[in-house]
Design an enzyme around this catalytic site. Sequence first.
Site, PDB file in Angstrom:
ATOM      1  N   LYS A  96      -2.404  16.397 101.233  1.00  0.00           N
ATOM      2  CA  LYS A  96      -1.574  15.417 101.321  1.00  0.00           C
ATOM      3  C   LYS A  96      -1.065  15.149  99.737  1.00  0.00           C
ATOM      4  O   LYS A  96      -2.176  15.107  99.036  1.00  0.00           O
ATOM      5  CB  LYS A  96      -1.862  14.161 102.129  1.00  0.00           C
ATOM      6  CG  LYS A  96      -1.736  14.479 103.651  1.00  0.00           C
ATOM      7  CD  LYS A  96      -1.905  13.224 104.459  1.00  0.00           C
ATOM      8  CE  LYS A  96      -2.044  13.340 105.930  1.00  0.00           C
ATOM      9  NZ  LYS A  96      -0.663  13.855 106.500  1.00  0.00           N
ATOM     10  N   ARG A 108      -3.662  17.515 116.568  1.00  0.00           N
ATOM     11  CA  ARG A 108      -3.532  18.283 117.755  1.00  0.00           C
ATOM     12  C   ARG A 108      -4.619  19.217 117.958  1.00  0.00           C
ATOM     13  O   ARG A 108      -4.757  19.617 119.353  1.00  0.00           O
ATOM     14  CB  ARG A 108      -1.997  19.054 118.029  1.00  0.00           C
ATOM     15  CG  ARG A 108      -1.878  20.070 116.684  1.00  0.00           C
ATOM     16  CD  ARG A 108      -0.463  20.540 116.362  1.00  0.00           C
ATOM     17  NE  ARG A 108       0.237  19.241 115.629  1.00  0.00           N
ATOM     18  CZ  ARG A 108       1.499  19.346 115.362  1.00  0.00           C
ATOM     19  NH1 ARG A 108       2.209  20.684 115.667  1.00  0.00           N
ATOM     20  NH2 ARG A 108       2.078  18.449 114.741  1.00  0.00           N
TER      21      ARG A 108
HETATM   22  N1  BES Z   1      -1.669  11.878 110.769  1.00  0.00           N
HETATM   23  C1  BES Z   1      -1.012  12.766 110.391  1.00  0.00           C
HETATM   24  C2  BES Z   1       0.555  11.914 111.070  1.00  0.00           C
HETATM   25  C3  BES Z   1       0.872  10.673 110.402  1.00  0.00           C
HETATM   26  C4  BES Z   1       1.628  10.735 109.257  1.00  0.00           C
HETATM   27  C5  BES Z   1       0.778   9.667 111.285  1.00  0.00           C
HETATM   28  C6  BES Z   1       1.896   9.587 108.666  1.00  0.00           C
HETATM   29  C7  BES Z   1       1.549   8.605 110.971  1.00  0.00           C
HETATM   30  C8  BES Z   1       2.080   8.565 109.573  1.00  0.00           C
HETATM   31  C9  BES Z   1      -0.869  14.071 110.738  1.00  0.00           C
HETATM   32  O1  BES Z   1      -2.065  14.802 111.011  1.00  0.00           O
HETATM   33  C10 BES Z   1       0.045  14.917 109.953  1.00  0.00           C
HETATM   34  O2  BES Z   1      -0.195  15.044 108.895  1.00  0.00           O
HETATM   35  N2  BES Z   1       0.933  15.531 110.931  1.00  0.00           N
HETATM   36  C11 BES Z   1       1.773  16.286 109.999  1.00  0.00           C
HETATM   37  C12 BES Z   1       2.197  17.520 110.997  1.00  0.00           C
HETATM   38  C13 BES Z   1       3.251  18.537 109.988  1.00  0.00           C
HETATM   39  C14 BES Z   1       2.085  19.339 109.251  1.00  0.00           C
HETATM   40  C15 BES Z   1       3.513  19.620 111.047  1.00  0.00           C
HETATM   41  C16 BES Z   1       3.270  15.503 109.826  1.00  0.00           C
HETATM   42  O3  BES Z   1       3.460  14.845 110.434  1.00  0.00           O
HETATM   43  O4  BES Z   1       3.868  15.633 108.595  1.00  0.00           O
HETATM   44 ZN    ZN Z   2      -2.680  15.636 109.105  1.00  0.00          ZN
END
Ligand code: BES
Ligand code: ZN
Length: 458
Positions: free
Chosen positions: A238, A312
């Site tokens: 990230k 997931r």
């Molecule tokens: N933990 C995050 C989702 C998230 C981000 C929740 C910010 C609340 C606030 C999750 O693990 C994630 O990074 N999801 C990605 C999925 C993508 C790579 C398909 C996302 O939401 O960008």
């Molecule tokens: Zn994530």
Amino acid sequence: MSFQLIEGSAEQTIPLFFINKKQLDESLQESGLSAIWMTANNFKAGDGEICTIPDKSGGIDSVAIGLGDREVPGIWTMAGLSHSLPQGVYTLKEKQTSEVATEIALGWAIGSYCFTRYKQSDRVLASLVWPDKVDKQLVSSLASGVHLTRDLINTPSNDMGPEELATAASQLAGEFEAECNVIVGDDLLQANYPAIYEVGKASDRAPRLIDFRWGDSGPKITLVGKGVCFDTGGLDLKSAAGMLMMKKDMGGAAHVLGIAAAIMESNLACQLRVLIPAVENAVSGNAFRPSDVIKTRKGLTVEIGNTDAEGRLVLCDALAEAVRTKPDLIIDFATLTGAARVALGTDLPAMFCNDDKIADSLRKHSVECDDEVWRMPLHKPYRKLLDSKIADLNNISGGPYGGAITAALYLEEFVGNETSWAHFDVMAYNTSSRPGRPEGGEAMGLRAVYSMIKEMVN
Ligand code: BES
Ligand code: ZN
Ligand code: ZN
């Protein structure tokens, strides 16, 4: 916990009274002295607004609490007052119905929350004498649940790794004579939880599955919570801004432990199971990679399109286990996608459900509890977006749209349609402070779910 609510006390108490906009206008026309004071102080009787009325000797005679256009206070009307009123003991001037009194006390109790682990405040909060006719058991159970959820989320990852999360669960189990088993590290492979292992293996802090059981009669309810104690994104790292809040990525786990605490404290007759895959999504030489193909508990193979879609992956193993024991209902909570926040904003959890009756009931309870959730569709035609050329499915969809839905559809693959299941994609965090709801970890949909379960077991 006292929640700044006390039994009738001999100390001098300061009366609190409610006034809505209409009543303020009316009493001004009657030239009531206190109404003149209130308007001179620019009091508009907005919902939750307060105005302190002096007595003749310069002390506090009473405090007016605005209701805006409401007839009776709501849960948040008084929720900020333990922090904003001068130190002292307050009491309600007028009698309330049992329902309203319980809402007031619950708001007060939830609003008395402070996160004090690292910084003590010398501020003494105001207290309220328990109003008459309050369902004290309900207030105390729900406030305990919300405080626990907030504390777990607010604790930063250095003090809330997979091990500490498991310790929090077993402490809770100890309080209520629940059983808590934890499968740690390599044992996850022997016990067939390969996806949980894959996501968590790069961290020095070993991944684990927390399995918590309580109660021996009534409906079988299994709660599953995403326990990613920190989400760096893995090798698909990230950005700094994206990582900043990721201590809250165990918010789903915090929610299900909060609900479990409320259920156990109020002794709801159900057979409760809580499953929490607890991992840290970290970066190291042995981290799982984009394009790896991993196995899952259900036997399906998954191609890793993105290591940041880790929630997931850990949930799919926990859900496969949840389904195996054929509960009456599975509910999962997860800080699963940014896309759910794009769709509904930060405060409104997205609910996905394979059972219309349960979905309608959850929505109804959420409105009644002032803890709203919004249903989104498990739109089957989007399932093909998760197709992989070399594995049973991919963990991401290729495109930029409908990310909360495709994440929910991924989970559905592991639940099937024989067990009723609701999935909550939550923020679990207040991005700014409101009265009773400070910036930081937040329980969202917790009271709604508790209320539905309470109705189910009655
Ligand atoms: N933990 C995050 C989702 C998230 C981000 C929740 C910010 C609340 C606030 C999750 O693990 C994630 O990074 N999801 C990605 C999925 C993508 C790579 C398909 C996302 O939401 O960008
Ligand atoms: Zn994530
Ligand atoms: Zn995550």
